[in-house]
Design a protein around this motif. Structure first.
Motif, PDB file in Angstrom:
ATOM      1  N   GLY A   1      50.302  36.270 -18.433  1.00  0.00           N
ATOM      2  CA  GLY A   1      50.316  35.215 -17.427  1.00  0.00           C
ATOM      3  C   GLY A   1      50.157  35.733 -16.014  1.00  0.00           C
ATOM      4  N   ILE A   2      49.901  37.057 -15.845  1.00  0.00           N
ATOM      5  CA  ILE A   2      49.766  37.598 -14.494  1.00  0.00           C
ATOM      6  C   ILE A   2      48.300  37.586 -14.060  1.00  0.00           C
ATOM      7  N   ARG A   3      48.041  37.048 -12.853  1.00  0.00           N
ATOM      8  CA  ARG A   3      46.688  37.048 -12.307  1.00  0.00           C
ATOM      9  C   ARG A   3      46.734  37.486 -10.846  1.00  0.00           C
TER      10      ARG A   3
ATOM     11  N   LEU B   1      42.611  30.221 -10.020  1.00  0.00           N
ATOM     12  CA  LEU B   1      43.403  30.904 -11.048  1.00  0.00           C
ATOM     13  C   LEU B   1      44.725  30.203 -11.378  1.00  0.00           C
ATOM     14  N   ALA B   2      45.262  29.437 -10.418  1.00  0.00           N
ATOM     15  CA  ALA B   2      46.593  28.846 -10.630  1.00  0.00           C
ATOM     16  C   ALA B   2      46.641  27.937 -11.857  1.00  0.00           C
ATOM     17  N   PRO B   3      45.644  27.043 -12.054  1.00  0.00           N
ATOM     18  CA  PRO B   3      45.727  26.186 -13.255  1.00  0.00           C
ATOM     19  C   PRO B   3      45.688  26.989 -14.555  1.00  0.00           C
ATOM     20  N   GLN B   4      44.872  28.067 -14.588  1.00  0.00           N
ATOM     21  CA  GLN B   4      44.820  28.919 -15.789  1.00  0.00           C
ATOM     22  C   GLN B   4      46.171  29.578 -16.045  1.00  0.00           C
ATOM     23  N   ALA B   5      46.755  30.105 -14.971  1.00  0.00           N
ATOM     24  CA  ALA B   5      48.032  30.812 -15.113  1.00  0.00           C
ATOM     25  C   ALA B   5      49.105  29.843 -15.599  1.00  0.00           C
ATOM     26  N   ARG B   6      49.069  28.617 -15.072  1.00  0.00           N
ATOM     27  CA  ARG B   6      50.067  27.617 -15.453  1.00  0.00           C
ATOM     28  C   ARG B   6      49.912  27.265 -16.942  1.00  0.00           C
TER      29      ARG B   6
ATOM     30  N   GLY C   1      56.215  27.167 -15.124  1.00  0.00           N
ATOM     31  CA  GLY C   1      56.644  27.543 -13.775  1.00  0.00           C
ATOM     32  C   GLY C   1      56.013  28.859 -13.329  1.00  0.00           C
ATOM     33  N   LEU C   2      55.559  28.916 -12.074  1.00  0.00           N
ATOM     34  CA  LEU C   2      54.914  30.116 -11.534  1.00  0.00           C
ATOM     35  C   LEU C   2      55.669  30.610 -10.303  1.00  0.00           C
ATOM     36  N   TYR C   3      55.489  31.899  -9.998  1.00  0.00           N
ATOM     37  CA  TYR C   3      55.889  32.368  -8.682  1.00  0.00           C
ATOM     38  C   TYR C   3      54.859  33.364  -8.183  1.00  0.00           C
ATOM     39  N   LEU C   4      54.922  33.652  -6.896  1.00  0.00           N
ATOM     40  CA  LEU C   4      53.943  34.524  -6.256  1.00  0.00           C
ATOM     41  C   LEU C   4      54.614  35.797  -5.772  1.00  0.00           C
TER      42      LEU C   4
END
Lengths: 463, 78
Positions: free
Chosen positions: A171-173, A184-189, A200-203
């Protein structure tokens, strides 16, 4: 009451770590009950145990990962304590709770600590409040795309998008720009949701040429100590392949700060058992940033044992039985340099294709530590990890350890299947590795530039 | 005449690309040579299994997540 001698330890794991835990249990005078799946009935740890208990079909989900079955098996074997090893249920708070609820001791921290430190965001918050530096990143999990963009601008590009519930690099991009981030955010989510059931994501800011340095801690629930640090920057697909202790090129002040910070965090969460705090180390600025805590014994724990002389697995078992730490901080001293390489049943000449073959002959060099589950004639099942052994050497300094590693790799014989030994033979002769010019992104381009020849599949010499 | 579709690798057999996705091939469907009929997980890596030959009315010899040996029959077609 706190003496494990004569009590029964249930090993809820397999492979080389089950063998390692068995050895520690025997050193403490314990009896051993060993879990095994249908595919693992003839594994080395099952042969070494007093009792081997079948916990289900080959698929880990139906055996080693089935909490009810594993707890029932341990209870049925009359176990006083359960050691989870690494992987499988080792960092599952529900498992730790279920073991304790069934009246056995869990060799590790409490379920509450596992849950807290297993949540990346909660772990970072715990670190920050203990005064442990963290990578510049978002204050917490982010749900809205607009908030992601604003946070990324504040943190500074390049940024990494990570899953709040993630692990193992999934899940890391990396986003270099705002456009990257939006794409990339929608893919990671979606990937985080699929992999962990939590989108849930964080930066986090990406530190270029960062090294992976981690600190071993041990706590008894009240007091904690550190056992210095390990260097684990040589990674392929975010899996470590070569680990060292201590980390090279660290000034004593930096080492002291990193280790002291780790003890502060361990004590702040009343840590019990063996744990590891992973840091990103920026050699250019000598800054270190807390990444995450692993609330279990690690694959690479032997390098720490080799430079401190402490049996980490035995100590964590003693603590699980209620004993206080057997060591004061000042008793832990660094001696020399150790290197571990992971020997996997993979063919480095074929893109590290896994090769679950039969080990027709094993010959380990005398006097060298080789933690393994292999024996002559053992058929490696295809259902689990490809790690078949860890070769561990010690020398007076890093140069001496690398020289010892060259000799040990060259004289370790594993016949019948290809392994990653040719990779280690080459790395042990590489001038950049020798000079410490390595970082977490070093190995993959190196592999492109240094293709490895075929190893001895089908009965040849693995050299 | 029936033809066997075999696994090239040992490991765990999956009929679906993801737990919540439909199977690669439904029971009774027709397949062509080269169609993906499942995945085999070998030591935590996933490999597609392609039909070596085509045929009609596919019948699976394995359930989703069953262990499979190299060369074992995964399915038969007419």
């Amino acid at each position: 009451m706190t003496d494990p001698s004569g009590r029964t330890l249930f090993i809820a794991n397999r492979g080389e770590i089950a063998v390692r835990i068995n050895r520690a249990a025997r050193a403490l005078g314990m009896k051993v009950a060993q879990a095994h799946s249908d595919a693992d009935a003839d594994m080395l740890a099952a042969r070494l145990a007093d009792v081997a208990v079948n916990v289900g079909p080959p698929a880990a989900k139906k055996s080693y990962l089935d909490i009810d079955r594993v707890v029932a098996a341990a209870k049925g074997a009359g176990a006083d304590a359960v050691h989870p090893g690494y992987g499988f249920l080792a960092e599952n708070s529900g498992f730790a709770d279920a073991v304790e609820a069934a009246g056995m001791r869990f060799v590790g921290p409490t379920g509450a600590t596992i849950a807290r430190m297993g949540d990346k965001v909660a772990a970072r918050e715990a670190a920050a409040s203990a005064g442990v530096p963290t990578v510049p990143g978002s204050a917490g999990r982010i749900e809205e795309p607009e908030a992601l963009a604003a946070e990324a601008a504040r943190i500074g590009f390049p940024v990494m998008l990570k899953a709040a519930a993630g692990g193992g690099g999934r899940g890391i991009r990396v986003a270099e720009t705002g456009e990257d981030l939006a794409r990339l955010a929608p893919q990671a989510r979606a990937e985080a949701l699929a992999a962990f059931g939590d989108g849930g994501l964080y930066l986090e800011r990406l530190v270029r040429n960062a090294r992976h340095v981690e600190v071993q801690v041990m706590g008894d629930g009240a007091r904690a100590i550190h056992l210095f640090e390990r260097e684990c920057s040589l990674q392929r697909r975010r899996q470590k392949v070569w680990e060292e202790a201590p980390a090279f090129g660290l000034r004593p002040e930096v080492r002291d700060r990193m280790c002291a910070a780790s003890v502060r965090l361990a004590e702040a969460v009343s840590y019990r058992g063996a744990g590891t705090l992973e840091y990103l180390y920026d050699p250019a600025t000598e800054e270190f940033f807390f990444l995450e805590m692993n609330t279990r014994i690690q694959v690479e724990h032997p390098v720490t044992e080799m430079v401190t002389g402490v049996d980490l697995v035995a100590e964590m078992i003693r603590i699980a039985f209620g004993a206080p730490l057997s060591l004061r901080q000042e008793d832990v001293r660094l001696s020399g340099h150790a290197i571990e390489v992971r020997v996997n049943a993979e063919d480095p000449s074929k893109g590290f294709l896994p090769f679950p073959g039969i080990c027709s002959r094993l010959q380990a060099p005398p006097g060298v530590r080789f933690d393994t589950m292999l024996y002559d004639g053992y058929a490696i099942p295809p259902f689990y990890d490809s790690l078949v052994g860890k070769l561990i050497v010690h020398g007076p300094d890093r140069e001496g350890a690398i020289a010892a590693l060259r000799d040990a790799v060259d004289s370790l014989l594993i016949e019948g299947l290809p392994t990653t030994l040719p990779l280690h033979a080459a790395l042990a002769r590489d001038p950049d590795v020798a000079a410490g010019r390595i970082h977490t992104q070093f190995l993959e381009p190196w592999l492109e530039a240094n293709p490895l020849g075929p190893s001895g599949a089908g009965g040849g010499d693995t050299r | 005449m029936t033809k066997d579709l075999r696994s090239p690798l040992p490991g765990t057999f999956y009929r679906r690309p993801a737990p919540d996705a439909p199977p690669f091939v439904a029971d009774g469907a027709s397949v062509s040579a080269g169609d993906v009929i499942g995945l085999v997980e070998v030591m935590k890596t996933f490999h597609e299994v392609k039909a070596e030959t085509g045929g009609a009315n596919i019948r699976f010899a394995l359930e989703n997540e069953d262990p499979v040996m190299a060369g074992a029959v995964i399915a038969t077609v007419d």
